[in-house]
Motif scaffolding. Structure first.
Motif, PDB file in Angstrom:
ATOM      1  N   ARG A  66       3.803  10.621  -7.717  1.00 18.06           N
ATOM      2  CA  ARG A  66       4.676  10.332  -8.630  1.00 18.06           C
ATOM      3  C   ARG A  66       5.959  10.149  -7.288  1.00 18.06           C
ATOM      4  NH1 ARG A  66       2.140  14.499 -12.671  1.00 18.06           N
ATOM      5  NH2 ARG A  66      -0.156  13.221 -13.010  1.00 18.06           N
ATOM      6  N   ALA A  67       6.162   9.543  -6.897  1.00 13.78           N
ATOM      7  CA  ALA A  67       7.404   9.628  -5.867  1.00 13.78           C
ATOM      8  C   ALA A  67       8.301   7.800  -6.248  1.00 13.78           C
ATOM      9  CB  ALA A  67       7.153   9.327  -4.318  1.00 13.78           C
ATOM     10  N   LYS A  68       9.589   7.988  -6.433  1.00 17.12           N
ATOM     11  CA  LYS A  68       9.604   6.192  -6.713  1.00 17.12           C
ATOM     12  C   LYS A  68       9.365   5.575  -5.335  1.00 17.12           C
ATOM     13  CE  LYS A  68      13.995   4.106  -7.967  1.00 17.12           C
ATOM     14  NZ  LYS A  68      15.223   3.469  -7.608  1.00 17.12           N
ATOM     15  N   PRO A  69       8.100   4.463  -5.631  1.00 22.68           N
ATOM     16  CA  PRO A  69       8.122   3.401  -4.695  1.00 22.68           C
ATOM     17  C   PRO A  69       9.699   2.838  -4.397  1.00 22.68           C
ATOM     18  CG  PRO A  69       6.691   3.054  -5.751  1.00 22.68           C
ATOM     19  CD  PRO A  69       7.860   4.080  -6.763  1.00 22.68           C
ATOM     20  N   ARG A  70       9.393   2.957  -2.288  1.00 20.37           N
ATOM     21  CA  ARG A  70      11.166   2.686  -1.311  1.00 20.37           C
ATOM     22  C   ARG A  70      11.030   0.928  -1.468  1.00 20.37           C
ATOM     23  NH1 ARG A  70      13.474   7.416  -0.658  1.00 20.37           N
ATOM     24  NH2 ARG A  70      12.369   8.359   0.866  1.00 20.37           N
TER      25      ARG A  70
ATOM     26  N   ARG B 243       0.992  -1.242  -0.178  1.00 20.91           N
ATOM     27  CA  ARG B 243      -0.026   0.096   0.287  1.00 20.91           C
ATOM     28  C   ARG B 243       0.488   1.487   0.313  1.00 20.91           C
ATOM     29  NH1 ARG B 243      -2.685   3.105  -1.120  1.00 20.91           N
ATOM     30  NH2 ARG B 243      -4.566   4.244  -1.171  1.00 20.91           N
ATOM     31  N   TYR B 244       1.900   1.285   0.708  1.00 23.36           N
ATOM     32  CA  TYR B 244       2.806   2.560   0.663  1.00 23.36           C
ATOM     33  C   TYR B 244       2.995   2.322  -0.077  1.00 23.36           C
ATOM     34  CZ  TYR B 244       3.336   2.087   5.850  1.00 23.36           C
ATOM     35  OH  TYR B 244       3.581   1.639   7.355  1.00 23.36           O
ATOM     36  N   GLY B 245       3.925   1.325  -1.470  1.00 25.89           N
ATOM     37  CA  GLY B 245       4.086   1.789  -2.714  1.00 25.89           C
ATOM     38  C   GLY B 245       2.845   2.464  -3.339  1.00 25.89           C
ATOM     39  N   GLY B 246       1.925   2.381  -3.447  1.00 33.63           N
ATOM     40  CA  GLY B 246       0.453   2.875  -4.213  1.00 33.63           C
ATOM     41  C   GLY B 246       0.985   4.379  -3.312  1.00 33.63           C
TER      42      GLY B 246
END
Lengths: 292, 140
Positions: A258-262, A249-252
């Motif tokens: 529009r940030a690169k997911p960690r 969910r954090y990635g989503g």
């Protein structure tokens, strides 16, 4: 002072007898963390005075009666029960060496969920429940599995289900500078603006819960983790079975601003999950739930 | 327009993956297949709603461009959010078009904690796209 000494002696004794977990349970919350938790929870209680602490676990559905009715209707016949059953089966199936997942953890399966993410003093870092499960597999000669969805999410959902009603108690051990630094890093990640759209987690989920972005109601950060892994209609539609862990969910969220997911199960998200979960200390695990 | 001139399959695929994988600050102004599609859809809606301002309205309504409706109510706009103030009486609130443009370009200048994305500073929109959006919003 006397009580502190007794606690330390007791903790040491339990540590000898019961291993790491008992020791962590005996550890006291860092006072600065407890102050953060109190301030965080009071902010939400003041903002939504009609809600009880546990009401916040219903996220956007706690914000409008209409939405809540939709949620209740879906939860009457949860579309994800089969997968939670599969998770239980996987959890209870012994490894090829005959050992079980439970053998990696001390204490009852029922309360496992409530203490994670946990400070692992041996490794000097935060460990999530998902990572602990993967580590357990590796320790017993099994392959690693993905931590975003699929089998691991089902097992994790099973553990969340049996923890229903148990109270979240994430501890940043008092006097442990490294643990506190990890917590502070997670807090920074939560409040820092990121991505092309320049939004922090807090911008939406602290400053604007209950407000809408287009048709979607923003959930309050308090209680966001009481029901993970969740089964999302969106995830079921896209590909896969609909289940996802909190770090999926954090990635989503990161993608949406529009940030690169960690990377999952690395320091940035683990520390974020540490902070994010601790903020809901004292709330009940509400079991696996549906989300849009 | 930038968006229309880039049609090569390989190149737009590269752009899409670049948008996902690159640190976003260095990403180019929005241009990709999904973006084209969103803009086309919004522009079509705008032909009926605001026929004299089709381009500015389209860029404002497109979910992958201005997406003003994400947070603001706009007359005739469907499913608006309510995080930001409704966009009404804009000429009274922003007598100067330049000030309104600055607000769209980077709202954090006036309020560092503003939720509004700094569309110009972060190159989420090109300068000419911001001009068209400003023209449209100023008429509301």
């Amino acid at each position: 002072m006397k009580t502190t000494k007794t606690t330390i002696v007791l903790a040491a004794l339990f540590g000898l007898v019961g291993g790491m977990t008992t020791n962590a349970l005996a550890a006291q919350q860092d006072p600065s963390v407890q102050a953060d938790i109190n301030a965080f929870q009071n902010y939400f209680k003041n903002k939504f005075q009609h809600l009880s602490l546990n009401d916040f676990s219903k996220g956007p559905y706690a914000m409008s009666e209409d939405k809540r009715l939709q949620f209740d209707a879906i939860m009457e016949f949860p579309p994800f029960e089969d997968l939670v059953d599969k998770g239980e089966e996987l959890w209870k199936t012994p490894f090829r060496n005959g050992k079980t997942y439970s053998s990696c953890f001390s204490g009852s399966d029922k309360t496992l969920r409530t203490a994670y993410p946990k400070w692992n003093s041996a490794k000097g870092k935060v460990e999530t429940l998902e990572q602990a499960i993967v580590n357990c597999r590796v320790k017993n000669g099994e392959k690693k599995i993905g931590t975003g969805k699929g089998k691991l999410a089902w097992m994790s959902a099973y553990l969340t289900g049996i923890a229903t009603g148990e109270v979240i108690n994430v501890i940043v051990p008092k006097g442990n500078a490294k643990a506190l630094a990890a917590y502070e890093q997670g807090k920074k990640e939560f409040y820092a603006k990121r991505g092309q759209l320049n939004l922090s987690c807090a911008n939406c989920h602290v400053d604007n819960p209950g407000q809408r972005i287009r048709g979607n109601t923003l959930s309050p950060a308090l209680g966001q983790i009481t029901h993970f892994p969740v089964w999302r209609g969106k995830w079921a539609k896209k590909k896969g079975d609909g289940f996802g862990t909190i770090q999926r969910r954090y990635g989503g969220c990161n993608k949406q601003v529009r940030a690169k997911p960690r990377k999952r199960q690395k320091a940035a998200y683990n520390n974020l999950e540490y902070f994010h979960t601790a903020m809901s200390n004292g709330m009940e695990i509400s079991g696996t739930e549906y989300r849009e | 327009m930038i968006i229309k001139s880039i049609k090569g399959k390989g190149f737009s695929a590269f752009l899409l993956s670049a948008m996902v994988s690159l640190a976003i600050f260095s990403a180019p102004a929005i241009a990709g297949k999904k973006d084209d599609k969103a803009l086309k859809k919004a522009t079509k809606t705008c032909q009926k709603l605001y026929p004299s301002m089709t381009q500015g309205c389209g860029l404002s309504f497109s979910r992958r461009h201005g997406n003003c409706l994400g947070c603001h109510q706009i007359q005739k706009g469907a499913q608006p959010g309510n995080v930001g103030p409704p966009l009404i009486a804009m000429k009274a609130r922003f007598p100067s078009r330049a000030v309104l443009r600055e607000q769209i370009w980077d709202a954090t200048v006036k309020n560092p904690n503003s939720l509004m994305p700094p569309f110009g500073r972060h190159q989420a929109l090109s300068e000419s796209q911001i001009d068209k959006i400003t023209d449209f919003i100023h008429t509301l």
